[in-house]
Design a protein around this motif. Structure first.
Motif, PDB file in Angstrom:
ATOM      1  N   LEU A   1       0.831  -1.191   0.000  1.00 33.73           N
ATOM      2  CA  LEU A   1       0.000   0.000   0.000  1.00 33.73           C
ATOM      3  C   LEU A   1       0.868   1.244   0.000  1.00 33.73           C
ATOM      4  O   LEU A   1       1.825   1.343   0.765  1.00 33.73           O
ATOM      5  CB  LEU A   1      -0.910   0.016   1.231  1.00 33.73           C
ATOM      6  CG  LEU A   1      -2.306  -0.569   1.051  1.00 33.73           C
ATOM      7  CD1 LEU A   1      -3.116   0.273   0.098  1.00 33.73           C
ATOM      8  CD2 LEU A   1      -2.229  -2.000   0.553  1.00 33.73           C
ATOM      9  N   ASP A   2       0.523   2.185  -0.851  1.00 35.32           N
ATOM     10  CA  ASP A   2       1.218   3.457  -0.875  1.00 35.32           C
ATOM     11  C   ASP A   2       1.014   4.161   0.460  1.00 35.32           C
ATOM     12  O   ASP A   2      -0.108   4.273   0.945  1.00 35.32           O
ATOM     13  CB  ASP A   2       0.663   4.310  -2.021  1.00 35.32           C
ATOM     14  CG  ASP A   2       1.470   5.576  -2.245  1.00 35.32           C
ATOM     15  OD1 ASP A   2       2.674   5.568  -1.948  1.00 35.32           O
ATOM     16  OD2 ASP A   2       0.887   6.558  -2.717  1.00 35.32           O
ATOM     17  N   ARG A   3       2.114   4.600   1.064  1.00 32.41           N
ATOM     18  CA  ARG A   3       2.078   5.329   2.339  1.00 32.41           C
ATOM     19  C   ARG A   3       1.333   4.528   3.418  1.00 32.41           C
ATOM     20  O   ARG A   3       0.561   5.062   4.196  1.00 32.41           O
ATOM     21  CB  ARG A   3       1.444   6.701   2.132  1.00 32.41           C
ATOM     22  CG  ARG A   3       2.259   7.574   1.183  1.00 32.41           C
ATOM     23  CD  ARG A   3       1.473   8.703   0.579  1.00 32.41           C
ATOM     24  NE  ARG A   3       0.984   9.649   1.569  1.00 32.41           N
ATOM     25  CZ  ARG A   3       0.185  10.670   1.293  1.00 32.41           C
ATOM     26  NH1 ARG A   3      -0.206  10.872   0.043  1.00 32.41           N
ATOM     27  NH2 ARG A   3      -0.219  11.492   2.226  1.00 32.41           N
ATOM     28  N   ARG A   4       1.631   3.249   3.454  1.00 31.22           N
ATOM     29  CA  ARG A   4       0.935   2.340   4.357  1.00 31.22           C
ATOM     30  C   ARG A   4       1.103   2.728   5.836  1.00 31.22           C
ATOM     31  O   ARG A   4       0.159   2.710   6.611  1.00 31.22           O
ATOM     32  CB  ARG A   4       1.424   0.913   4.108  1.00 31.22           C
ATOM     33  CG  ARG A   4       0.636  -0.123   4.863  1.00 31.22           C
ATOM     34  CD  ARG A   4       1.488  -0.777   5.921  1.00 31.22           C
ATOM     35  NE  ARG A   4       0.622  -1.567   6.771  1.00 31.22           N
ATOM     36  CZ  ARG A   4       0.566  -1.419   8.089  1.00 31.22           C
ATOM     37  NH1 ARG A   4       1.333  -0.559   8.687  1.00 31.22           N
ATOM     38  NH2 ARG A   4      -0.256  -2.155   8.800  1.00 31.22           N
ATOM     39  N   GLY A   5       2.335   3.104   6.230  1.00 31.78           N
ATOM     40  CA  GLY A   5       2.563   3.508   7.615  1.00 31.78           C
ATOM     41  C   GLY A   5       1.809   4.768   7.979  1.00 31.78           C
ATOM     42  O   GLY A   5       1.332   4.924   9.110  1.00 31.78           O
TER      43      GLY A   5
ATOM     44  N   GLY B   1       8.559  11.554   6.058  1.00 29.68           N
ATOM     45  CA  GLY B   1       8.975  10.673   7.139  1.00 29.68           C
ATOM     46  C   GLY B   1       7.851   9.941   7.835  1.00 29.68           C
ATOM     47  O   GLY B   1       8.079   8.899   8.456  1.00 29.68           O
ATOM     48  N   ILE B   2       6.614  10.444   7.730  1.00 28.83           N
ATOM     49  CA  ILE B   2       5.526   9.910   8.535  1.00 28.83           C
ATOM     50  C   ILE B   2       5.226   8.449   8.240  1.00 28.83           C
ATOM     51  O   ILE B   2       4.924   7.671   9.139  1.00 28.83           O
ATOM     52  CB  ILE B   2       4.245  10.766   8.359  1.00 28.83           C
ATOM     53  CG1 ILE B   2       3.108  10.247   9.231  1.00 28.83           C
ATOM     54  CG2 ILE B   2       3.828  10.830   6.903  1.00 28.83           C
ATOM     55  CD1 ILE B   2       3.389  10.293  10.713  1.00 28.83           C
ATOM     56  N   SER B   3       5.319   8.034   6.964  1.00 31.40           N
ATOM     57  CA  SER B   3       4.961   6.654   6.650  1.00 31.40           C
ATOM     58  C   SER B   3       5.971   5.671   7.231  1.00 31.40           C
ATOM     59  O   SER B   3       5.600   4.614   7.765  1.00 31.40           O
ATOM     60  CB  SER B   3       4.846   6.458   5.137  1.00 31.40           C
ATOM     61  OG  SER B   3       4.082   5.308   4.846  1.00 31.40           O
ATOM     62  N   THR B   4       7.254   6.012   7.163  1.00 38.19           N
ATOM     63  CA  THR B   4       8.270   5.145   7.768  1.00 38.19           C
ATOM     64  C   THR B   4       8.112   5.112   9.273  1.00 38.19           C
ATOM     65  O   THR B   4       8.241   4.047   9.904  1.00 38.19           O
ATOM     66  CB  THR B   4       9.682   5.632   7.389  1.00 38.19           C
ATOM     67  OG1 THR B   4       9.816   5.646   5.967  1.00 38.19           O
ATOM     68  CG2 THR B   4      10.750   4.715   7.970  1.00 38.19           C
ATOM     69  N   LEU B   5       7.823   6.260   9.882  1.00 34.76           N
ATOM     70  CA  LEU B   5       7.593   6.293  11.330  1.00 34.76           C
ATOM     71  C   LEU B   5       6.418   5.396  11.705  1.00 34.76           C
ATOM     72  O   LEU B   5       6.473   4.656  12.699  1.00 34.76           O
ATOM     73  CB  LEU B   5       7.341   7.727  11.785  1.00 34.76           C
ATOM     74  CG  LEU B   5       7.035   7.915  13.272  1.00 34.76           C
ATOM     75  CD1 LEU B   5       8.190   7.407  14.133  1.00 34.76           C
ATOM     76  CD2 LEU B   5       6.740   9.385  13.583  1.00 34.76           C
ATOM     77  N   GLY B   6       5.336   5.448  10.912  1.00 33.04           N
ATOM     78  CA  GLY B   6       4.193   4.581  11.186  1.00 33.04           C
ATOM     79  C   GLY B   6       4.546   3.111  11.074  1.00 33.04           C
ATOM     80  O   GLY B   6       4.112   2.293  11.888  1.00 33.04           O
TER      81      GLY B   6
ATOM     82  N   MET C   1      -1.044   5.576   6.644  1.00 34.26           N
ATOM     83  CA  MET C   1      -2.430   5.136   6.795  1.00 34.26           C
ATOM     84  C   MET C   1      -2.679   4.593   8.194  1.00 34.26           C
ATOM     85  O   MET C   1      -3.734   4.827   8.788  1.00 34.26           O
ATOM     86  CB  MET C   1      -2.749   4.059   5.752  1.00 34.26           C
ATOM     87  CG  MET C   1      -2.846   4.542   4.319  1.00 34.26           C
ATOM     88  SD  MET C   1      -4.218   5.673   4.031  1.00 34.26           S
ATOM     89  CE  MET C   1      -5.601   4.689   4.563  1.00 34.26           C
ATOM     90  N   PHE C   2      -1.696   3.848   8.733  1.00 42.38           N
ATOM     91  CA  PHE C   2      -1.825   3.334  10.097  1.00 42.38           C
ATOM     92  C   PHE C   2      -1.990   4.487  11.089  1.00 42.38           C
ATOM     93  O   PHE C   2      -2.881   4.471  11.952  1.00 42.38           O
ATOM     94  CB  PHE C   2      -0.600   2.495  10.459  1.00 42.38           C
ATOM     95  CG  PHE C   2      -0.461   2.217  11.927  1.00 42.38           C
ATOM     96  CD1 PHE C   2      -1.212   1.223  12.530  1.00 42.38           C
ATOM     97  CD2 PHE C   2       0.410   2.962  12.721  1.00 42.38           C
ATOM     98  CE1 PHE C   2      -1.112   0.980  13.898  1.00 42.38           C
ATOM     99  CE2 PHE C   2       0.519   2.721  14.074  1.00 42.38           C
ATOM    100  CZ  PHE C   2      -0.242   1.729  14.664  1.00 42.38           C
TER     101      PHE C   2
END
Length: 750
Positions: A308-312, A417-422, A314-315
């Protein structure tokens, strides 16, 4: 064990040699399984399977037949695989090479599955299939063990299991292995594997039945269900159903019945029973985790990439929205907003306790947590260690993952950075940062320090527990600290050159007066079940009525005046008019995003109407397992329905409860220009604008998220001085022309 490993490697190599021979179907048209357009027209013909005997060869040669076979495995989960399914139309039997010793004689009307074959046509025996599973798990997860998506080892086993299945040379071999191994793994793990296969296979559809209809014991009190079915002659509880499509009985369920309430009336948290224990809210949380937790597929198999694109991100965003929604419900019933359950509270006793009363009759599926339970100090130290590792590197400005260093930065309107952080905070990916979110769930589920796991141990039911909101308040506070590192948004971020004015009103379908919305308790909410294993109803359907919060549909009326033609995204938020005075109150955790959609603005005045039920956050019609099986058998399912994954927030729960005398909220609308590199420029907005991309995401191999701005923008960061109204003012003090707010009142009828 060496022999077993050699057998598995040999079979895997043979299977891999045949990948090029697999016939692949590429006719899925939608951006993601949750993306859909409920058209009444069928793109391709759908054959009926009811006009002749349902032979296995005929079913397995059709995309719709294969889908029927897979979803029917979700029926009668506690029965052996040969138990009649789909109104008795399916009776699955394994061939002699795979059949267990206790498989009954094969009846003439059954579907006999095919042998498992290698690439060169060799037949794989039952013992060899068992050896394959032995390599994957070594049978550490036995059928009686509680499976959880929050346990890292469990998820790794599921991924290996599904990868092994999808690497088979044919659907027939995959299906036979899946059916055979049902008895060797926990039921919840089996269900997860079936859902994962549907998510990944190209040669089946996307649609899945509602989770409530598959495992009702996770959503309705077991004792209540059992007593309802045991008292079939009680006219006030169970009545014969005259509706033509329901052959079984109808059961009226009162989730707030004193006999089945999970907390006493004296406990303030009991006021939120209608939100926390709503079957569709919990099923949505499970479905979201299931849909967005599949890994990349193995090379050459007949599957989609499920990345999923930008999966983290989304979490992060989905759980923030859950927190926002709980806060608005709490304010509606007179409770304080959620307070965190974090390091400062981990050494304290937890109140209240919680007993879900879910299970099979008097046999509880989930352990109860008593009042005053405490976390082991060693567990608290472990979670704090994970938190510290994340905090140090967030402050440093880089996260270290297997791909290397990821710089935490906000550039050109994009949060990089937000997606990797998630991903690392949830522990979706292995990293040096440990397992904060998922371990937290597992540790909290064991606070009772006894046998079994509490509801926090699985996403199916975690939302039911009052501590769920508190734990996710703590998790979201970590995200908010990261977000606020970048400071408030600038005029360049917030403005829309060319937009001269913007206005909005809402109008309920109930009344003519604008800006009044209405909610009520719907006592006729229902789900049709065909997989209740609690009574002797066999495979006949049961219609369960229960009480749910609902609302009257409404329409947004927006007017935008633009100096020239342009394109943008409209975001609509709902916030309490009176912000609580609490150290835990931040508007970012109080603002529910109701809708997000694309607009094309012409020069001059633009009038836009948008129905509430078209929100890109909402799940549309969910089919129960019984309904889906019937649609597939009769060939009455459209291509669009077949390609719908069912993900999304429950439509009936779009609005918070409000109050009987009316509760005032601020409706805040923002229209923003598309960013230069947005996928929105090429996206299929005819699909997206009535889909659920905002809640469920879009796969990277299908174009990715169409909107590149941060999810929740501009309320993903704390506004200047903590007041969202400051977002509506430019640095020079002028009112921003692309943002507008209006007071709305939500009136509730009990």
């Amino acid at each position: 064990m060496v022999f077993i490993v050699v057998v598995f490697i040999f079979l895997a190599l043979l299977a891999s040699e045949a990948h090029g021979k697999v016939t692949r179907s590429h006719d899925h048209q939608h951006q993601f399984r949750s993306e859909f357009s409920l058209s009444s027209e069928s793109v391709e013909s759908v054959e009926s399977f009811e006009s002749y005997n349902l032979s296995y060869p005929h079913l397995s040669s059709s995309k719709y037949g294969r889908h029927l076979l897979l979803v029917s495995l979700l029926e009668e989960l506690h029965q052996p695989f040969w138990f009649p399914r789909s109104d008795g139309a399916l009776k699955l039997f394994l061939p002699p090479s795979l059949a267990p010793a206790d498989q009954p004689p094969t009846p003439p009307t059954s579907q006999v599955l095919r042998e498992v074959e290698t690439a060169d046509g060799k037949i794989v025996s039952r013992d060899q299939v068992v050896s394959m599973m032995n390599v994957i798990d070594d049978f550490k997860i036995l059928p009686g063990e509680k499976f959880s998506r929050f346990k890292q080892y469990h998820m790794e086993v599921v991924k290996r299991f599904v990868n092994m299945l999808t690497s088979q040379v044919s659907f027939d071999s995959l299906f036979s292995i899946l059916v055979m191994l049902k008895e060797f793994i926990p039921i919840d793990m089996f269900v997860d594997a079936v859902y994962s296969l549907i998510q990944r296979r190209k040669d089946v559809g996307f649609i899945v039945p509602s989770a409530v209809s598959v495992q009702p014991e996770d959503y309705f009190p077991g004792e209540l269900l059992e007593s309802s079915f045991d008292n079939a002659n009680s006219s006030h509880r169970v009545r014969r159903q005259s509706i033509p499509w329901a052959k079984g009985r109808q059961v009226d369920v009162n989730l707030n019945d004193p006999r089945f309430k999970t907390m006493p009336d004296s406990e303030p948290e009991s006021k939120l029973w209608y939100f926390r224990e709503n079957p569709n809210v919990n099923a949505n949380h499970y479905h979201w985790h299931q849909v967005l937790s599949n890994d990349e597929v193995t090379q050459y198999d007949n599957s989609h990439s499920s990345k999923l694109d930008r999966r983290g991100e989304m979490f992060y965003f989905m759980h923030r929205q859950l927190l926002c929604r709980e806060n608005l419900e709490r304010l509606s019933v007179g409770l304080k907003i959620v307070e965190p359950y974090g390091p400062d509270q981990w050494y304290e006793k937890v109140y209240p306790g919680y007993d879900s009363k879910l299970g099979f009759g008097s046999v509880k599926k989930y352990a109860a947590r008593p009042d005053g339970a405490e976390m082991f100090h060693s567990d608290a130290r472990k979670l704090k260690k994970y938190e510290d590792l994340i905090r140090v590197d967030v402050k440093w400005g880089y996260l270290v993952v297997k791909e290397g260093y990821v710089k935490l930065e906000y550039v050109g309107g994009v949060d990089r950075g937000i997606s990797t952080l998630g991903d690392v905070l949830e522990s979706y990916i292995r990293s040096k940062y440990g397992d904060l979110h998922n371990s937290g769930h597992s540790i909290i589920s064991d606070l009772h320090k006894g046998k079994g796991d509490g509801v926090m141990g699985t996403p199916n039911v975690a939302v039911r527990d009052p501590i769920f909101g508190r734990f996710h308040k703590y998790i979201d506070d970590l995200f908010l600290e990261y977000k606020n590192m970048f400071g408030p948004y600038t005029d360049q971020d917030l403005g829309f050159p060319g937009v001269q004015s913007f206005s909005v009103t809402v109008k309920s379908d109930r009344a003519s007066e604008p800006n009044y919305l209405y909610t009520h308790m719907n006592r006729d909410a229902s789900v049709q079940l065909s997989s209740l294993d609690l009574g002797k109803a066999g495979s006949s359907s049961v219609l369960i009525h229960y009480t749910s919060l609902d609302h009257d549909p409404f329409t947004y009326n927006l007017k935008v005046h633009s100096s020239w033609s342009s394109r943008g995204i409209i975001r609509i938020f709902l916030m309490p008019a009176k912000i609580p005075s609490s150290s835990h109150a931040d508007i970012t955790q109080l603002a529910v995003e109701l809708d997000r959609f694309h607009v094309e603005l012409a020069k001059g005045q633009n009038t836009i109407t948008r129905k509430s039920q078209d929100s890109s956050f909402l799940a549309k019609k969910r089919s129960s397992l019984y309904e889906l099986q019937k649609m597939l058998r009769r060939g009455v399912i459209t291509q669009d329905q077949f390609n719908w994954g069912g993900c999304g927030w429950p439509t009936e729960m779009l609005l918070p409860r409000g109050q009987e005398r009316g509760m005032e909220f601020d409706l805040f609308a923002v229209v923003s220009p598309l960013l230069q590199d947005d996928n929105a420029h090429q996206a299929d907005w005819n699909t997206h604008n009535t889909g659920t991309w905002s809640w469920c995401g879009v796969r990277t191999d299908q174009g990715g998220m169409p909107d590149s701005r941060p999810m929740g923008f501009p309320l993903d960061r704390s506004p200047p001085n903590g007041d969202w109204r400051n977002l509506m003012k430019e640095d020079n003090g002028q009112v921003r022309s692309n943002m507008v707010s209006v007071k709305v009142s939500i009136v509730h009828s009990p």
